[in-house]
Design a protein around this motif. Structure first.
Motif: not given
Lengths: 239, 259, 153
Positions: A67, A69, A73-76, A135, A147
């Motif tokens: 998915m 986003f 929605a990457l981990l910052d 990713r 999305d």
């Protein structure tokens, strides 16, 4: 949110969910991913029921899903490299060398070579979208959920991501499900369309929807493509 | 009218009870995540850095200041009874038994607990946790567990440092400024404070407070609404709820174990 | 997670400092001891110990050399006190143990007054000569009765 909505997205095709803001495009994708459980009804993904299924079934289904986003929605707190490596390290027993190989390959595919050490906060909007796509693809999913992959991007980047999605579908046979309100790209690449209007859906091929008599559908599609330009855009998408 | 009130009371009570149930479920999940592999030492070290190292300065300065005030107030009270040689006992016992763990708990809640909740809440708001779920990675295990563990690990160390700084502050105020004999200060301190009665209880309190703050901060962040209002609500909620819980549980720990 | 040596170092130093603080509080302030390798035990029996408590200091000439370990009531209905003192000390076997009070209202402690014997006390030995705690109340009441008697005469 939805009432009596029924839609099929065929395996091996690119399907686009169209609709205005707040029409429930993202909600529909989240229902498919099992992030939201529906109050009633049935959702089948790759032959398995995900509405009210057990946690283990959901895990199994999600392994087939990738998915992307809307906001990436990457981990910052992690670099681009670690963000891409995360699902491989967490889920698969791969050596660090293999992980590095896969990550480099995937970054090349989306054109983000040289950004490995950067944090998501240091990337531009277009680069974040591409990193998010990378990713979503890193674990080789069968079904890709996107999305709003084109929102807020310049035309060149839109073309580039669109090209990637089409290529994934044509060469690897990946099923792609996109939620978007970007009309031109939709008409160029979609095999099937689902138009969300007030919790109901109108589905069909792009040609079906362009020929549709419904006032609101016409209004929505016309906004993105003037009536004269529509047939040629459609032809390009199907070529 | 009356029925309406009763109905509202009932609904509110149900909300409160349900909230406790959710915290308990989240806490069990957290505990399960602690024992489930992998242990994530790298992330825990990172979180200990955020909780411990970055709180170190305010904890030490506050500890020294509290110790100096205790030295001053204690001296002024004790001198009336000619018992200023007990200053070390007064400063040491108050710091070790109560002020060290409690004030450290409150300081760390404000300094690190709020940041912890805000970070997780903004990850909720930017769909980062949903992103993890879609990759079949448990966000409790990857994100919440290292933070809660780091909180429980760092709290006793910070509380001990606070206490040591406080004893030093009391020494500055009592011995250097007010002229109590240094030997008297320390021998009164050493004979009043006992390991099994006071120091071990102090460490126990600090560990429990660390768990409380870790649980509440991660829970509040994890369950926040995915909006910027949700982020700020989870931050203030963490500070208020964790502070009150620390103070209330301090009473119960003291009453039950006598520390 | 990128390895960061400076962050690891900072965390390591923090943990070390915290553990030092815990150790200082436990051992120096809290009096936690791991065995008594360099301590020897002495026993002494008193008729009256006043407010003497475990961990009260034991001093010679005002210098602290150990502390009270246990206080128990023996079969002879006297208070049996165990002291742990520095093992390197050579205490004559006619040493006196006295319970004193620091200041008028201060804590009580045990003062050892070495005698002149050639023989030294061994570890586990009992100090034969003891002085009980002086109770201020009894002193005052004695003083008051004496005053009263003097007035009558």
């Amino acid at each position: 949110m939805f009432r009596g909505l029924s839609a099929d997205f065929e395996r091996g095709t690119i399907s686009v969910i169209l609709g205005g803001s707040g029409s429930g495009k993202s909600t529909l994708l989240r229902l498919v991913g099992g992030l939201i459980r529906p109050g009633a009804g049935s959702i089948r993904v790759a032959g398995e029921e995900v509405a009210g299924c057990s946690a283990s079934t959901l895990q199994r289904v999600r392994r087939k899903l990738g998915m992307m986003f809307q906001g990436g929605a990457l981990l910052d707190s992690l670099s681009v490299y670690d963000n891409l490596a995360l699902p491989l390290r967490e889920r698969e027993r791969l050596s660090e060398a293999d992980v590095a190989d896969r990550v480099r390959q995937q970054l090349c595919a989306v054109g983000l070579e040289g950004t490995e050490k950067l944090l998501p906060g240091q990337l531009s909007g277009g680069m974040i979208k591409r990193a998010a796509l990378a990713r979503a693809l890193i674990a080789s999913p069968e079904i890709l959920l996107c999305d709003e992959p084109f929102s807020g991007l310049d035309p060149v980047t839109v073309r580039r991501i669109e090209g990637l999605l089409v290529d994934l579908n044509r060469s690897r046979g990946m099923t792609v499900l996109v939620a978007s309100h970007h009309i031109q790209s939709t008409l160029r690449m979609a095999d099937g369309l689902l138009m969300l209007l007030d919790g109901r859906g109108i589905s069909g091929t792009p040609a079906d929807l362009l020929a549709c008599e419904d006032e609101r559908v016409r209004e929505f599609l016309d906004e993105g493509s003037p009536p004269g330009a529509a047939p040629s855009a459609l032809a390009g998408g199907l070529a | 009218m009356i029925f309406d009130g009763i109905r509202r009371l009932g609904r509110r009570s149900l909300v409160v009870v349900a909230e406790h149930g959710r915290i308990a479920r989240f806490g069990t999940g957290l505990l399960r995540a602690v024992v489930a592999p992998p242990a994530r030492p790298g992330r825990i070290v990172q979180e200990v850095f955020d909780v411990g190292v970055l709180s170190l300065v305010i904890v030490c300065i506050s500890g020294a200041a509290v110790g100096m005030v205790l030295g001053l107030q204690g001296y002024n009270t004790l001198i009336r009874f000619g018992a200023e040689e007990s200053l070390g006992a007064v400063v040491g016992l108050s710091l070790v038994r109560e002020l060290g763990p409690v004030l450290t708990g409150l300081l760390v809640t404000g300094r690190a607990g709020s940041a912890m909740a805000a970070e997780i809440a903004s990850m909720v708001a930017t769909e980062q946790l949903d992103g993890l779920r879609m990759m079949s990675i448990d966000p409790v295990h990857l994100v919440a567990m290292p933070k809660a563990v780091a909180m429980a690990l760092a709290m006793p160390l910070l509380a001990a440092l606070f206490t040591v700084c406080g004893i030093f502050g009391g020494w500055v105020a009592g011995v250097r400024i007010l002229g109590v004999d240094a030997g008297t200060y320390f021998s009164s301190l050493e004979s009043a404070v006992d390991f099994s009665d006071d120091v071990s209880g102090s460490l126990l309190k600090a560990v429990i407070f660390g768990m409380i703050v870790g649980l509440i901060a991660t829970y509040r962040g994890y369950t926040s609404a995915p909006t910027s209002a949700g982020v700020s609500a989870s931050t203030t909620g963490t500070v208020v709820v964790a502070s009150v819980t620390i103070l209330i549980s301090d009473y119960f720990i003291t009453a039950l174990w006598g520390v | 997670m990128q390895p960061s040596p400076s962050r690891d170092l900072a965390v390591g130093l923090f943990v070390l400092a915290g553990l030092c603080a815990v150790a200082w509080l436990s051992v120096r302030v809290g009096g936690l001891s791991f065995g008594d390798a360099d301590r020897m035990q002495l026993h002494a029996a008193f008729d009256q110990i006043g407010a003497l408590k475990p961990r009260a200091p034991v001093v010679i000439a005002g210098v602290k050399i150990g502390q009270v370990r246990t206080i128990e009531l023996g079969n002879d209905l006297r208070a049996h006190v165990t002291l742990a003192v520095d093992a390197s000390l050579k205490l004559p076997d006619d040493t006196t143990a006295a319970i004193r009070t620091s200041g008028l209202l201060g804590d009580q402690f045990i003062a050892l007054e070495p005698g002149a014997s050639e023989q030294d006390l061994a570890s586990g030995a009992t100090i034969a000569f003891t002085q009980n705690a002086l109770s201020i109340e009894s002193l005052i009441s004695k003083f008051a009765t004496n005053l009263g008697n003097g007035g009558q005469k």
